[in-house]
Design an enzyme around this catalytic site. Structure first.
Site, mmCIF file in Angstrom:
data_model
loop_
_atom_site.group_PDB
_atom_site.id
_atom_site.type_symbol
_atom_site.label_atom_id
_atom_site.label_comp_id
_atom_site.label_asym_id
_atom_site.label_seq_id
_atom_site.Cartn_x
_atom_site.Cartn_y
_atom_site.Cartn_z
ATOM 1 N N ARG A 268 51.594 52.798 3.184
ATOM 2 C CA ARG A 268 50.538 52.845 4.120
ATOM 3 C C ARG A 268 49.989 54.455 3.601
ATOM 4 O O ARG A 268 50.630 55.505 3.919
ATOM 5 C CB ARG A 268 51.367 53.032 5.170
ATOM 6 N N ASP B 111 49.438 60.276 13.755
ATOM 7 C CA ASP B 111 50.082 60.400 11.882
ATOM 8 C C ASP B 111 49.664 61.501 11.045
ATOM 9 O O ASP B 111 50.541 61.440 10.180
ATOM 10 C CB ASP B 111 50.226 58.778 12.054
ATOM 11 N N ASN C 106 45.408 58.686 14.998
ATOM 12 C CA ASN C 106 47.219 57.733 15.766
ATOM 13 C C ASN C 106 46.706 56.737 15.638
ATOM 14 O O ASN C 106 45.455 56.385 15.177
ATOM 15 C CB ASN C 106 47.450 59.069 17.604
HETATM 16 O O1 MRU Z 1 51.328 51.024 12.726
HETATM 17 P P1 MRU Z 1 52.535 52.253 13.329
HETATM 18 O O2 MRU Z 1 53.214 51.106 13.809
HETATM 19 O O3 MRU Z 1 53.395 52.422 12.314
HETATM 20 O O4 MRU Z 1 51.985 53.098 13.899
HETATM 21 C C1 MRU Z 1 52.689 53.739 14.723
HETATM 22 C C2 MRU Z 1 51.447 54.878 15.778
HETATM 23 O O5 MRU Z 1 50.834 54.912 15.934
HETATM 24 C C3 MRU Z 1 52.235 55.678 16.393
HETATM 25 O O6 MRU Z 1 51.594 57.118 17.577
HETATM 26 C C4 MRU Z 1 52.125 57.043 15.662
HETATM 27 O O7 MRU Z 1 53.637 56.678 14.160
HETATM 28 C C5 MRU Z 1 53.667 58.235 16.121
HETATM 29 S S1 MRU Z 1 54.552 57.983 16.012
HETATM 30 C C6 MRU Z 1 56.177 59.199 16.442
#
Ligand code: MRU
Length: 348
Positions: free
Chosen positions: A105, A252, A262
């Site tokens: 990712r 993120d 994010n």
């Molecule tokens: O695709 P995901 O479910 O991994 O996305 C998660 C998010 O966007 C969260 O808001 C981000 O990782 C912050 S987590 C503390």
């Protein structure tokens, strides 16, 4: 191998949570399969770096901080697999698996932060293969422990921002499920509740994969915090009603100028919050700040399979046409009230 753990109470730092996102028993890594929530609470045992890479890619484990911890344990699984090949063979095999894990990712910087730390250990001077494996395990456990601690600190620093009787809107899931502790954006809410404050949360469903409706609503209700699920398209109406005290989201990756990547929909939430005079806070550990990136324009945005949009819960709801499916967006620093970090509050 799978295990079911009903009525599981786990202490993260000083707070009880009713589930555990990740644990390591010396041989295998056990993760809560988040693709099956809220209907099944199933724990899976992972024993190879390939299994861990697949779990990260498919969002069995997800959320920036948890992705980092998972990747670190993925490196440990790799070391256990390559142990029989001697120090040189182990270093070669693990280096290849670090590349595999790094390719899962692209947006969450926590993945690369954790892998870089593991890679530094991989190449340090050691006297034996056993020592190298031991040091890798030690580093992964350190990353895990630090994640739990930073969640607690974000909770402590953010708690005073949450008023008694407060109403908060979030996006996606930046709670305990996205970390190995009590979460980032939800940590101040858990702390406020612990301190006897009444708090309620508006939870946008967060299409396409519904991390809000499936995950945030689930973990809040498991921990006794009332929430209301809304369609993503209802966020404007709710913010305009003046019922919401503040928005709190995770991150993120944060660029040097404060631009924040994010979950998709965070940018539009920030615009709606600004338009309606609602403070917009980003809760995030220092490890999510990327010193190598100047502005949000340079943050790589993951694009995912179009079927995530064409289908809901595996059922097709749209014709077989092209889909644009960015998993994240960037919110400019000018839309952000401030950051709640594990080192304190930074107001913009
Ligand atoms: O695709 P995901 O479910 O991994 O996305 C998660 C998010 O966007 C969260 O808001 C981000 O990782 C912050 S987590 C503390």
């Amino acid at each position: 191998m799978r295990t079911n753990k009903k009525d599981f109470v786990f202490f993260v730092g000083d707070m009880a949570m009713n589930f555990r996102t990740i644990s390591f028993d010396g041989k295998t890594v056990e993760v809560l399969d988040q693709t099956l929530l809220p209907f099944k609470e199933l724990y899976r045992k992972l024993s190879s770096p390939e299994e861990m890479a697949d779990a990260i890619k498919r969002l069995v484990v997800r959320g920036a901080p948890l992705i980092g911890v998972s990747a670190a344990y993925g490196v440990v699984l790799s070391a256990l697999v390559h142990k029989k090949e001697g120090i040189t063979g182990l270093r070669k095999g693990v280096s290849g698996d670090i590349k595999l894990l790094a390719g899962t990712r692209p947006t969450a910087v926590n993945l690369f932060y954790a892998l870089e730390r593991m890679e530094n250990i991989l190449h340090c001077d050691v006297n034996s293969l056993q020592e190298l494996v031991h040091l890798l395990i030690e580093e992964a456990e350190k990353i895990h422990k630090e994640d739990m601690q930073m969640c607690s600190r974000i909770g402590d620093f953010g708690e005073p921002l949450v008023p008694d009787g407060g109403v908060i809107m979030t996006q996606c899931n930046a709670g305990a499920l996205a970390t190995s502790g009590i979460g980032t954006a939800l940590a101040p809410i858990y702390r406020a509740r612990e301190n006897g404050k009444n708090v309620t949360v508006y939870v946008p469903e967060t299409r396409p994969l519904l991390q809000g409706a499936r995950l945030t609503a689930w973990e809040l209700s498991k921990n006794g915090i009332p929430s209301t699920i809304i369609c993503d398209s209802a966020r404007g109406l709710v913010l305009k009603s003046k019922k919401v005290n503040l928005c709190m989201v995770g991150a993120d990756r944060i660029a040097k100028n404060g631009d924040t990547a994010n979950k998709i929909g965070t940018y539009s939430l920030a615009v709606l919050a600004k338009e309606n005079g609602v403070p917009f806070w980003v809760a995030s550990p220092k490890s999510t700040f990327d010193e190598k990136i100047e502005t949000g324009q340079d943050i790589p945005i993951e694009e995912r399979d179009g079927d995530e949009v064409r289908k809901i819960a595996g059922k097709r709801i749209a014709p077989s046409l092209p889909v644009f499916n960015p998993a994240f967006d960037v919110t400019e620093a000018s839309l952000i009230t401030g950051f709640i970090t594990d080192k304190g509050i930074v107001k913009l």
